[in-house]
Design a protein around this motif. Structure first.
Motif, short mmCIF file in Angstrom:
data_model
loop_
_atom_site.label_atom_id
_atom_site.label_comp_id
_atom_site.label_asym_id
_atom_site.label_seq_id
_atom_site.Cartn_x
_atom_site.Cartn_y
_atom_site.Cartn_z
N GLN A 1 -6.27 -0.45 -8.68
CA GLN A 1 -6.78 0.73 -9.38
C GLN A 1 -5.78 1.12 -10.49
N ASP A 2 -6.25 2.01 -11.37
CA ASP A 2 -5.36 2.54 -12.41
C ASP A 2 -4.36 3.50 -11.77
N ILE A 3 -3.10 3.37 -12.23
CA ILE A 3 -2.05 4.31 -11.80
C ILE A 3 -1.38 4.82 -13.08
N PRO A 4 -1.99 5.80 -13.73
CA PRO A 4 -1.46 6.27 -15.03
C PRO A 4 -0.02 6.78 -14.94
N ALA A 5 0.35 7.37 -13.80
CA ALA A 5 1.70 7.91 -13.68
C ALA A 5 2.76 6.81 -13.80
N LEU B 1 0.87 -1.18 0.00
CA LEU B 1 0.00 0.00 0.00
C LEU B 1 0.90 1.23 0.00
N SER B 2 0.79 2.05 -1.07
CA SER B 2 1.67 3.19 -1.20
C SER B 2 1.18 4.37 -0.38
N THR B 3 2.04 5.36 -0.24
CA THR B 3 1.64 6.59 0.47
C THR B 3 0.56 7.35 -0.27
N GLN B 4 0.33 7.01 -1.56
CA GLN B 4 -0.73 7.62 -2.35
C GLN B 4 -2.04 6.83 -2.27
N GLY B 5 -2.04 5.78 -1.44
CA GLY B 5 -3.24 4.97 -1.30
C GLY B 5 -3.41 3.93 -2.39
N GLU B 6 -2.36 3.60 -3.11
CA GLU B 6 -2.44 2.63 -4.21
C GLU B 6 -2.14 1.24 -3.68
N LEU B 7 -3.07 0.33 -3.91
CA LEU B 7 -2.93 -1.05 -3.42
C LEU B 7 -2.53 -1.96 -4.57
N ARG B 8 -1.41 -2.65 -4.40
CA ARG B 8 -0.91 -3.53 -5.45
C ARG B 8 -0.47 -4.85 -4.83
N ALA B 9 -0.38 -5.88 -5.68
CA ALA B 9 0.03 -7.20 -5.20
C ALA B 9 0.92 -7.86 -6.25
N SER B 10 1.78 -8.73 -5.78
CA SER B 10 2.65 -9.49 -6.69
C SER B 10 2.89 -10.87 -6.10
#
Length: 342
Positions: A275-279, A240-249
């Protein structure tokens, strides 16, 4: 003369323990007979079946009230009565058979009786450090390879290191890739506290830092790694990033030993995003996957060059982001590299 003979005969009969005529001889005492039988039955004769030794076993245990384990079955060792507790000082084969709780381990403190506990404590600590209580470390360069694909050549690395004991460790992981002649595409660092939760798996948690590809990201990460049944090495992380982005691997690999030195290793990895992370060019859902097959030769256990082939593909909106920026959505590469650990 005749009277003398009668008196002598009476004395002989009395001496032999026989009753005089007209009187009943008292029966011989039973304990005396048993003692004579026991003395006549030596262990060697008893072993040959010529006689039977008297029962010298300890008196039978008091009867129990466990209907599932009658006394005759308990005596044969088929079960243990629930209300029969082993002796407090019973150890090893003195313990009754069954599934009862194990006794407390015997403390190895015999030297304390002579030298004292405080004097022996440094020696005890040193012994523990050298027999499972020590600290260890390992550095593994899992991948250090040259990638050759259509139109470009690049590089890739994956390495990890850990320091600690059997249960608690500090784990450091780093991986990255790039193309020769260009800035590094991306590097991913992890600093994790690792704790063993079983003989084959570690639970890990800590920080993850991404640099190089797009804006930098800092994550809180938790995951698990270990050896699954049938010797598959697996790991999975949720960040979970500081931008609130949740990812898994997640990834899995297997070492198929063809000979004592030649090992074929299939490996698969995939990533997901909530979620989408366009950056970062990452779309929501199943974003990318990679499958590789590497054949390595262990010159020594610690050093093995390898050759292989790797195919990677992007999916969904991640593929759309790649096409929009002019990148390929899939690629197949020939890889040449080395694997080492120390």
């Amino acid at each position: 003369m005749i009277g003398s003979l009668l008196l002598a005969g009476t004395g002989f009969v009395s001496a032999m323990g026989l009753a005089p005529a007209g009187q009943t001889m008292p029966p011989m005492a039973a304990p005396k007979a048993e003692a004579q039988a026991a003395s006549a039955c030596t262990p060697e004769h008893a072993a040959m079946g010529h006689c039977q030794m008297p029962d010298t076993k300890a008196p039978a245990s008091p009867p129990t009230n466990d209907p599932d384990c009658p006394p005759e079955h308990a005596k044969m060792g088929h079960c243990t009565p629930k209300d029969a507790a082993p002796a407090e000082d019973a150890v090893g084969t003195d313990l009754a058979p069954g599934t009862g709780p194990a006794p407390a381990p015997v403390a190895a403190n015999y030297a304390d009786r002579v030298w004292g506990r405080e004097a022996m404590q440094p020696t005890r600590d040193d012994l523990r450090r050298h027999h499972g209580g020590g600290t260890f470390s390992k550095v593994t360069i899992d991948l250090a390879e040259l990638t050759i694909a259509k139109g470009h050549e690049g590089y890739r690395f994956e390495t990890d290191a850990w320091f600690g004991g059997d249960i608690n460790r500090l784990a450091l992981k780093a991986e990255g890739e790039g193309t020769f002649g260009e800035a590094i595409e991306g590097v991913d660092f992890k600093a994790l506290y690792s704790r063993a939760i079983g003989p084959y798996f570690n639970l890990q948690g800590g920080l993850r830092q991404e640099i190089g590809h797009g804006p930098d990201r800092t994550h809180a990460v938790i995951g698990i790694e270990g050896l699954a049944p049938y010797w598959f090495e697996v790991d999975a992380y949720l960040s979970l990033s500081t931008q609130g982005e949740l990812r898994a691997s997640a990834s899995a690999e297997y070492d198929q030993r063809l000979t004592q030195r030649l090992i074929l290793q299939p490996k698969i990895e995939f990533e997901l995003s909530a979620q989408d992370i366009p950056a970062l060019g990452i779309g929501g859902g199943f974003s990318s996957a990679e499958a590789g097959l590497r054949l390595r030769y262990e010159i020594a256990r610690e050093f093995a060059p390898y050759v292989g082939i790797v195919h990677e593909r992007k999916f969904g909106r991640t593929a759309s982001f790649a096409r929009a920026s002019g990148e390929d959505t899939h690629a197949t590469s020939l890889v040449l590299g080395v694997r080492a650990w120390f």
